[in-house]
Design an enzyme around this catalytic site. Structure first.
Site, PDB file in Angstrom:
ATOM      1  CG  ASP A  50      -0.462  -7.557  -2.398  1.00 58.39           C
ATOM      2  OD1 ASP A  50       0.122  -6.841  -1.847  1.00 58.39           O
ATOM      3  OD2 ASP A  50      -1.451  -7.244  -2.953  1.00 58.39           O
ATOM      4  CG  ASP A 102       2.792  -3.062   0.174  1.00 58.94           C
ATOM      5  OD1 ASP A 102       2.228  -2.837  -0.873  1.00 58.94           O
ATOM      6  OD2 ASP A 102       3.507  -2.500   0.694  1.00 58.94           O
TER       7      ASP A 102
END
Length: 286
Positions: A206, A208
């Site tokens: 991802d 973040d």
């Protein structure tokens, strides 16, 4: 002997010859799980699921000292850490791998050393990963067809919560970090104290919370990305034996001699109870 510490999504390795789960006792506590041992392309492998099978340990409660000690007791010389992470760089996208070479340690609730009162030691962490082992991981990732980045700074946070937007911006813009995770510290520090070569393979899941088009971390998206990352990680590990020598040559970067000048406590002042616990970690010098 390669020790593989598997992170979120990687709880076993298929295809090991003579695969056996072994319990290894440690004076530093109970390791995360039993250790899967076997041979892969002629090389001995020891696999330890960091969070335990079924993911029972949080990043804070992982028994890091017991894990590293148990691997050392089995005869492991090189540790490949595989872990999920968030990315602070647009070019380090979900599904990519990063071969980490630096850390910033922001953890605060973990035991970070085998040494202490009664036997003090200070090891260098200027270059916290083994360049030789890291390069082998990089080449294995390329051969597996993974988009991989050579080098990166890993921000180790305590967790288990993900970052706030303010923290994410700080780590990315002011501290120039590349990825963020919760488990490589104190693992890397303990591996250095145990005189083990250590490489960190960070699997991006991802962005973040800093990325304007992706919003906050979504655990369902992470799990979906983890599945593909885990398959790639298994392929990377399978390619390592062909890239690593099976000889017992000294590490050219000195990882296997990290304690050579690190012990500070005079022999007559050393705590015999602590020294006994250090039999696997520092028995070469004690």
């Amino acid at each position: 002997m390669i020790g593989v510490i598997g992170g979120s999504g990687l709880y076993e390795i298929e295809g090991l010859e003579g695969a056996t789960w072994k319990r290894v006792d440690s004076p530093w506590g109970i390791p995360s799980d039993e250790i899967l041992t076997g041979r892969l392309d002629g090389m001995e492998i020891a696999f330890l699921p960091r969070h335990g099978r079924g993911h029972v340990h949080s990043p804070t409660t992982v028994p890091y000292r017991a894990n590293i000690d148990a691997l050392k007791r089995l005869g492991v010389t090189d540790v490949v850490s595989v872990s999920a992470c968030g990315s602070f760089r647009e070019e380090m996208a979900p599904g990519h791998f990063v071969i980490v070479d630096q850390f910033i340690d922001r953890t605060f609730a973990r035991e970070k050393s085998f040494f202490g009162t009664g036997c003090v030691a200070h090891v260098s962490m200027a270059h916290p990963t083994c360049a030789l082992l890291s390069e082998a991981c990089f080449e294995a990732a390329k051969a597996q067809g993974i988009t991989v980045h050579r080098g990166g700074t890993y921000l180790a946070m305590e967790g288990p919560q993900f970052s706030s937007l303010a923290e994410s911006r700080l780590y990315r813009q002011e501290w120039a970090c590349d990825v963020i995770g919760m488990t490589n510290m104190p693992e890397a520090k303990l591996a250095r104290e145990a005189e083990l070569c250590y490489a960190s393979v960070a699997m991006v899941t991802d962005y973040d919370s800093w990325h304007p088009e992706h919003g906050e971390v979504d655990i369902s998206q992470i799990i979906a990305t983890l599945k593909g990352n885990s398959e790639n990680a298994r392929g990377l590990i399978a390619r390592l034996p062909a890239l690593l020598k099976t000889t017992e040559d000294p590490c050219p970067h000195g990882c296997d001699r990290a304690l050579e000048y690190a012990l500070m406590t005079a022999p007559e002042k050393r705590d015999p109870v602590l020294v006994e616990k250090l039999d696997a970690i520092a028995g070469r010098l004690l």
